[in-house]
Design a protein around this motif. Structure first.
Motif, PDB file in Angstrom:
ATOM      1  N   SER A  72      11.462   2.719  11.315  1.00  0.00           N
ATOM      2  CA  SER A  72      11.909   1.370  11.688  1.00  0.00           C
ATOM      3  C   SER A  72      10.755   0.375  11.703  1.00  0.00           C
ATOM      4  O   SER A  72      10.975  -0.829  11.683  1.00  0.00           O
ATOM      5  N   TYR A  94      13.406   3.359   5.272  1.00  0.00           N
ATOM      6  CA  TYR A  94      13.742   2.227   6.141  1.00  0.00           C
ATOM      7  C   TYR A  94      15.115   1.719   5.728  1.00  0.00           C
ATOM      8  O   TYR A  94      15.334   1.352   4.572  1.00  0.00           O
ATOM      9  N   ASP A 136      17.705  -1.123   5.905  1.00  0.00           N
ATOM     10  CA  ASP A 136      17.920  -2.524   6.253  1.00  0.00           C
ATOM     11  C   ASP A 136      19.384  -2.671   6.653  1.00  0.00           C
ATOM     12  O   ASP A 136      20.278  -2.751   5.810  1.00  0.00           O
ATOM     13  N   THR A 155      12.107  -6.828   7.487  1.00  0.00           N
ATOM     14  CA  THR A 155      12.057  -6.023   6.268  1.00  0.00           C
ATOM     15  C   THR A 155      10.800  -6.337   5.460  1.00  0.00           C
ATOM     16  O   THR A 155      10.129  -5.427   4.942  1.00  0.00           O
ATOM     17  N   ILE A 206       7.781  -4.657   7.075  1.00  0.00           N
ATOM     18  CA  ILE A 206       7.775  -3.215   6.829  1.00  0.00           C
ATOM     19  C   ILE A 206       7.213  -2.913   5.440  1.00  0.00           C
ATOM     20  O   ILE A 206       6.411  -2.001   5.248  1.00  0.00           O
ATOM     21  N   LYS A 207       7.639  -3.688   4.448  1.00  0.00           N
ATOM     22  CA  LYS A 207       7.164  -3.487   3.076  1.00  0.00           C
ATOM     23  C   LYS A 207       5.648  -3.580   3.004  1.00  0.00           C
ATOM     24  O   LYS A 207       4.983  -2.793   2.330  1.00  0.00           O
ATOM     25  N   LEU A 230       7.326   4.536   0.635  1.00  0.00           N
ATOM     26  CA  LEU A 230       8.446   4.046   1.447  1.00  0.00           C
ATOM     27  C   LEU A 230       9.624   3.652   0.568  1.00  0.00           C
ATOM     28  O   LEU A 230       9.463   2.968  -0.441  1.00  0.00           O
ATOM     29  N   GLN A 231      10.826   4.069   0.988  1.00  0.00           N
ATOM     30  CA  GLN A 231      12.055   3.640   0.330  1.00  0.00           C
ATOM     31  C   GLN A 231      12.817   2.713   1.275  1.00  0.00           C
ATOM     32  O   GLN A 231      13.001   3.035   2.458  1.00  0.00           O
ATOM     33  N   ILE A 232      13.254   1.581   0.751  1.00  0.00           N
ATOM     34  CA  ILE A 232      14.022   0.614   1.544  1.00  0.00           C
ATOM     35  C   ILE A 232      15.451   0.587   1.019  1.00  0.00           C
ATOM     36  O   ILE A 232      15.688   0.348  -0.170  1.00  0.00           O
ATOM     37  N   ASP A 245      19.197  -1.029   1.295  1.00  0.00           N
ATOM     38  CA  ASP A 245      20.001  -2.162   1.761  1.00  0.00           C
ATOM     39  C   ASP A 245      21.394  -1.659   2.108  1.00  0.00           C
ATOM     40  O   ASP A 245      22.188  -1.323   1.229  1.00  0.00           O
TER      41      ASP A 245
END
Length: 304
Positions: free
Chosen positions: A28, A52, A54, A63, A66-67, A75-77, A79
């Motif tokens: 987070s 992460y 979103d 967001t 975090i990036k 890291l993978q985000i 949505d």
């Protein structure tokens, strides 16, 4: 108080023992999940994928921050805003909302884990989460909010026996930057528990903007353990010569050591007036602002 260096060594060895193969970590950006991410990365290296989600329930600019912070950890985000809004649609009871968010989280993590061939979930549960969930005070999304059936061979919680101040001590020993090690707590269900009643896009926009104002005015000057804005209900107000039936915003600022008890910060009147003026002036559909002085107990720190 935990002995940080000893704890770090033992935690890394335990993660190596408990995690077989690939794992994902629920990241987070708060101090709890960040500490777990560093510990797990030291333990299993490239076999770890931080994810992460979103949710659309995060603070302003979260967001993007975090990036920037976790660029060196693959890291993978994801949505998933629409999924979380659907899960919360029509829900008003805070416990049901927390459980809905918990289930939405775990289903997203399961989906991503299947893509990666990961069978273990690592998460940043801490001791107060367990106390409040198991004691029936409130279900934390990563404890009491978890669904009964979870598609993971193991869930690893490296800091589950630590209080928040102990987690911060470990974060400092790990060399995490101050903006993470000293970061204010933020609830796992995000802004959904800073909205009384049903969560809607309009309410999220209002509370996100109000929360940003509160943090701008209070964090640097007063260094509270936690401060935030919550959207309570609607009330009648006047803007210009017109009646406004607008949102009521509650402001909270507390000091605490471990989150188990807390006292409201005694803010100067001129500071409270400035916060009120900014919130009602910058957010057109807010009609009034309140300041919550209730300690914990009898209140909890968050409104829901």
């Amino acid at each position: 108080m935990v002995k940080a260096e000893k704890f770090i060594h033992e935690s890394i060895e335990k993660i190596k023992k408990d995690v077989k193969g690939r794992a994902i970590i629920a990241l987070s950006g708060g101090v709890d999940s960040s500490v777990c991410a560093v510990l797990a990365h030291r333990a299993i290296g490239e076999l770890l994928t931080p994810i992460y989600i979103d949710t659309g329930l995060m603070r302003k600019g979260e967001t993007e921050r975090i990036k920037k912070t976790f660029t060196d950890m693959n890291l993978q985000i994801i949505d998933a805003k629409d999924n979380f809004l659907r899960a919360l649609k029509g829900l008003t009871d805070p416990e049901i909302k927390r459980k809905a968010v918990g289930e939405a989280f775990i289903r997203e993590f399961e989906k991503e884990a299947r893509k990666l061939g990961a069978h273990c979930l690592i998460q940043g549960t801490i001791y107060p989460d367990r106390i409040e969930s198991e004691g029936g005070i409130k279900s934390h999304h990563n404890v009491g909010g978890l669904p009964s059936v979870v598609d993971f061979e193991c869930i690893v919680e490296p800091i589950a026996d630590l209080y928040k101040d102990e987690v911060r001590e470990v974060a400092r020993a790990l060399g995490l930057p101050k903006e993470i090690s000293e970061r204010m707590p933020f609830p796992g269900p995000g802004l959904s528990v800073r909205i009384i009643g049903e969560v809607t896009e309009e309410k999220l926009e209002v509370v996100r903007a109000a929360n940003a104002i509160v943090e701008e005015e209070l964090v640097e000057q007063f260094a509270p353990w936690q401060t935030f804005a919550a959207l309570l209900e609607k009330g009648t107000g006047v803007k210009g010569d017109n009646r406004v039936h607008g949102w009521i915003i509650g402001v909270r600022a507390v000091q605490s050591r471990d989150g188990m008890t807390a006292e409201a910060v005694e803010l100067p009147w001129e500071v409270l007036r400035k916060i009120e003026s900014r919130i009602t002036g910058e957010i057109p559909n807010v009609s009034r602002v309140l300041y919550d002085i209730t300690p914990k107990p009898p209140a909890t720190i968050e409104f829901e």
